[in-house]
Motif scaffolding. Structure first.
Motif, mmCIF file in Angstrom:
data_model
loop_
_atom_site.group_PDB
_atom_site.id
_atom_site.type_symbol
_atom_site.label_atom_id
_atom_site.label_comp_id
_atom_site.label_asym_id
_atom_site.label_seq_id
_atom_site.Cartn_x
_atom_site.Cartn_y
_atom_site.Cartn_z
ATOM 1 N N VAL A 61 -8.074 -19.577 14.467
ATOM 2 C CA VAL A 61 -7.241 -18.612 13.548
ATOM 3 C C VAL A 61 -8.147 -17.303 13.735
ATOM 4 C CG1 VAL A 61 -6.670 -17.803 11.345
ATOM 5 C CG2 VAL A 61 -6.868 -20.322 11.863
ATOM 6 N N ILE A 62 -7.516 -16.341 14.266
ATOM 7 C CA ILE A 62 -8.309 -15.226 14.555
ATOM 8 C C ILE A 62 -7.344 -13.940 14.245
ATOM 9 C CG2 ILE A 62 -8.676 -16.141 17.002
ATOM 10 C CD1 ILE A 62 -6.701 -14.500 18.462
ATOM 11 N N PRO A 63 -8.190 -12.519 14.073
ATOM 12 C CA PRO A 63 -7.331 -11.434 13.545
ATOM 13 C C PRO A 63 -6.198 -11.237 14.573
ATOM 14 C CG PRO A 63 -9.825 -11.112 13.856
ATOM 15 C CD PRO A 63 -9.504 -12.388 14.532
ATOM 16 N N GLY A 64 -5.142 -10.820 14.395
ATOM 17 C CA GLY A 64 -4.137 -10.078 15.406
ATOM 18 C C GLY A 64 -4.475 -9.215 16.213
ATOM 19 N N LEU A 65 -4.062 -9.459 17.391
ATOM 20 C CA LEU A 65 -4.928 -8.503 18.485
ATOM 21 C C LEU A 65 -3.985 -7.193 18.598
ATOM 22 C CD1 LEU A 65 -5.058 -11.055 21.433
ATOM 23 C CD2 LEU A 65 -6.881 -10.386 19.692
ATOM 24 N N ARG A 366 -9.678 0.377 14.200
ATOM 25 C CA ARG A 366 -10.101 1.665 13.734
ATOM 26 C C ARG A 366 -9.608 2.860 14.514
ATOM 27 N NH1 ARG A 366 -15.739 3.619 13.692
ATOM 28 N NH2 ARG A 366 -16.088 2.853 15.892
ATOM 29 N N LEU A 367 -9.156 2.489 15.831
ATOM 30 C CA LEU A 367 -8.600 3.496 16.677
ATOM 31 C C LEU A 367 -6.978 3.851 15.863
ATOM 32 C CD1 LEU A 367 -8.488 3.792 20.428
ATOM 33 C CD2 LEU A 367 -6.193 3.980 19.065
ATOM 34 N N ALA A 368 -6.193 2.770 15.740
ATOM 35 C CA ALA A 368 -5.026 2.900 15.059
ATOM 36 C C ALA A 368 -4.953 3.202 13.694
ATOM 37 C CB ALA A 368 -4.230 1.531 15.147
ATOM 38 N N GLY A 369 -6.093 3.287 12.960
ATOM 39 C CA GLY A 369 -5.967 3.784 11.751
ATOM 40 C C GLY A 369 -5.481 2.828 10.695
ATOM 41 N N ILE A 370 -5.856 1.714 10.856
ATOM 42 C CA ILE A 370 -5.208 0.426 10.001
ATOM 43 C C ILE A 370 -6.227 -0.365 9.543
ATOM 44 C CG2 ILE A 370 -2.825 0.449 11.127
ATOM 45 C CD1 ILE A 370 -3.700 -1.870 12.513
ATOM 46 N N ASP A 371 -6.073 -0.934 8.130
ATOM 47 C CA ASP A 371 -6.970 -1.779 7.690
ATOM 48 C C ASP A 371 -6.839 -3.252 8.086
ATOM 49 O OD1 ASP A 371 -8.979 -2.144 5.806
ATOM 50 O OD2 ASP A 371 -7.676 -2.613 4.002
ATOM 51 N N ALA A 372 -7.139 -3.481 9.308
ATOM 52 C CA ALA A 372 -6.888 -4.832 9.705
ATOM 53 C C ALA A 372 -7.745 -5.161 10.989
ATOM 54 C CB ALA A 372 -5.428 -5.031 10.652
ATOM 55 N N GLY A 373 -7.689 -6.117 11.849
ATOM 56 C CA GLY A 373 -8.801 -6.322 13.021
ATOM 57 C C GLY A 373 -9.972 -7.274 12.555
ATOM 58 N N GLN A 374 -9.784 -7.680 11.136
ATOM 59 C CA GLN A 374 -10.726 -8.753 10.950
ATOM 60 C C GLN A 374 -10.177 -9.935 9.995
ATOM 61 O OE1 GLN A 374 -14.101 -7.320 8.160
ATOM 62 N NE2 GLN A 374 -13.415 -5.221 9.333
ATOM 63 N N ILE A 375 -10.411 -11.028 9.866
ATOM 64 C CA ILE A 375 -10.264 -11.844 8.705
ATOM 65 C C ILE A 375 -11.321 -11.943 7.494
ATOM 66 C CG2 ILE A 375 -9.446 -14.342 8.323
ATOM 67 C CD1 ILE A 375 -8.590 -14.378 10.992
ATOM 68 N N SER A 376 -10.989 -10.982 6.785
ATOM 69 C CA SER A 376 -11.755 -11.135 5.431
ATOM 70 C C SER A 376 -11.135 -10.570 4.265
ATOM 71 C CB SER A 376 -12.969 -10.195 5.691
ATOM 72 O OG SER A 376 -12.692 -8.909 6.075
#
Length: 463
Positions: A61-65, A366-376
């Protein structure tokens, strides 16, 4: 709040990419609404009540790419234009295709590319769309991404007036149809008309090298007015900064720094041929750089200074980059991040699998400016589930290394965006995949036939 959620992923190996880079064996992820509510061991979340439980045994189970630079409409010419250097590829193949593609053909290609991306675990795409770039088509591209269930951006590409640089380097004047005032007015119209929580629109002067400088200035001002980021291409070919220096008396990043155009909202595709001063500027201003190793190899453009840019402070993500990359599979592109850096530096420690995975997740967010990229807990519920029950995954010691070097988008079994499952068990859930493929085959072949684009390698008897 009671331990109740909408979706509970259970018994998978969770690659969190959180601040501690935790891997949780026999892990669990609870999703409530469009956010991650809890992450932990399956035992610790066993008591949670869920509308749906998903058994992830034998899966990661990974963060969405996150794809930080693409041109989805270019899927219309997938596999064509082979064997050309960048300026030839642009001048003889891609820009003529872009100048003549119809809105229907472009949307068919966008949907086909987006379908492939979703099926490969990509949850966010920054789609640098420049053909056609009228208001109606731009909004239709944004709607196509929204309806597929994706998160992302349509960075509307603007050519503006036909500059001396464009003319002197053989670019197709058909794309340079509008003056700066018209381009900015159309861009404003797109920004004012489009409202959506998942899909944004950004200004995108198409390329610093051959754009009118005032178009760049006004694009940045418009982005600031609407509180969005902006994106452009820069210094992709070795000759690009030299062309700019001869034309304007400064290298691209030096000029942008002098003009006050650079901050964390400035994002650039490629940025390969930067000198030390430009690397320092890009880092100090916390610019975003979309690294496109697959297309950079395909067009023999070069290798970006990845380690230098990151050490300087720039935020680096990765991108599929349309027809020059051929594939929307970010697993393939992650491994190329590592290989390109090692080969260009002749250094086996120049990059590694964890670096590449970080660019595709945390740093891309971070580049896209969204609060995602990790599972927390608290992060947006953009998640992919990847099968580990394949010959390529056995044995497995370092899961992230296996995912990067041996993984494939074909191993993805589920993609969730904003808390909703949008792809599962080889099937799109929000769109008709068969209809999308049929339309792409029909309309894109129509385009290629109409433009008489050479199809190299085809058998003489092929219909």
């Amino acid at each position: 709040m009671p331990d109740i959620c909408d979706t509970l992923f259970m018994h998978g190996t969770v690659v969190t990419m959180d601040d501690e880079r935790r891997l949780i064996q026999d892990g669990a992820v609870a999703v409530r609404g469009n956010r991650i509510a809890a992450v932990g061991s399956a035992e610790s979340l066993e008591h949670w009540q869920a509308a749906r439980r998903i058994d992830c045994r034998g899966q990661a189970v990974i963060p969405g790419l996150i794809d930080t630079h693409n041109h989805l409409f270019q899927v219309a010419g997938r596999g064509l234009g082979d064997g050309m250097a960048l300026w030839q590829w642009l001048g003889e193949f891609m820009l003529p295709l872009a100048a003549n593609i119809s809105p229907a053909e472009a949307i068919a290609a966008v949907r086909a590319g987006a379908m492939e991306a979703v099926s490969c675990g990509t949850t966010t795409i920054i789609d640098n769309h420049y053909a056609p770039a009228d208001t109606a088509t731009t909004l239709a591209v944004a709607a196509a991404l929204r309806d597929m269930g994706l998160r992302g951006v349509v960075a509307r590409g603007m050519f503006g007036p036909f500059t001396d640089v464009a003319r002197d380097n053989g670019l197709d004047p058909a794309l340079f149809q509008h003056d700066t005032g018209h381009e900015i007015a159309s861009m404003r119209e797109c920004l004012e008309q489009w409202q959506d929580d998942r899909i944004a629109i950004w200004p995108s002067p198409i390329n610093i090298i051959y754009n009118d400088q005032d178009l760049v200035r006004q694009s940045v001002a418009l982005a600031a007015e609407f509180k969005v980021k902006w994106q452009t291409h820069v210094s992709e070919a070795p000759i690009d900064p030299d062309i700019y220096q001869r034309s304007y008396g400064a290298r691209p990043f030096v000029w942008m720094e002098r003009e006050g155009l650079l901050d964390q909202n400035a994002t650039f595709a490629h940025a390969i041929w930067l000198d030390d001063e430009e690397v320092e500027i890009a880092g100090r201003r916390r610019c975003g750089i979309a690294h496109n190793p697959m297309s950079n190899q395909y067009l023999a453009s070069g290798a970006m200074r990845l380690k230098d840019l990151r050490h300087a402070g720039a935020t680096v993500g990765i991108g599929a980059d349309g027809a020059a990359g051929h594939s929307m599979d970010l697993f393939q592109i992650m491994k190329q991040v590592v290989y390109v850096q090692r080969l260009s530096a002749l250094d086996p420690v120049a990059s590694n699998a964890w670096d590449a995975f970080e660019l595709a997740t945390r740093e891309g967010a971070r580049l896209a400016g969204i609060d995602a990229g990790q599972i927390s807990a608290g992060k947006l519920a953009d998640i992919a589930v990847v099968s580990l029950d394949t010959p390529a995954q056995a044995p497995c010691f370092d899961l992230v290394a296996n995912l990067v070097y041996s993984g494939s988008g074909r191993d993805v079994t589920l993609t969730m965006v904003d808390g909703k499952v949008v792809y599962e068990n080889k099937r799109l859930l929000l769109a008709d995949g068969e209809e999308i493929k049929e339309q792409a085959h029909h309309l894109c072949r129509q385009l290629v036939t109409r433009l008489n684009i050479p199809i190299r390698g085809n058998s003489p008897t092929m219909a």
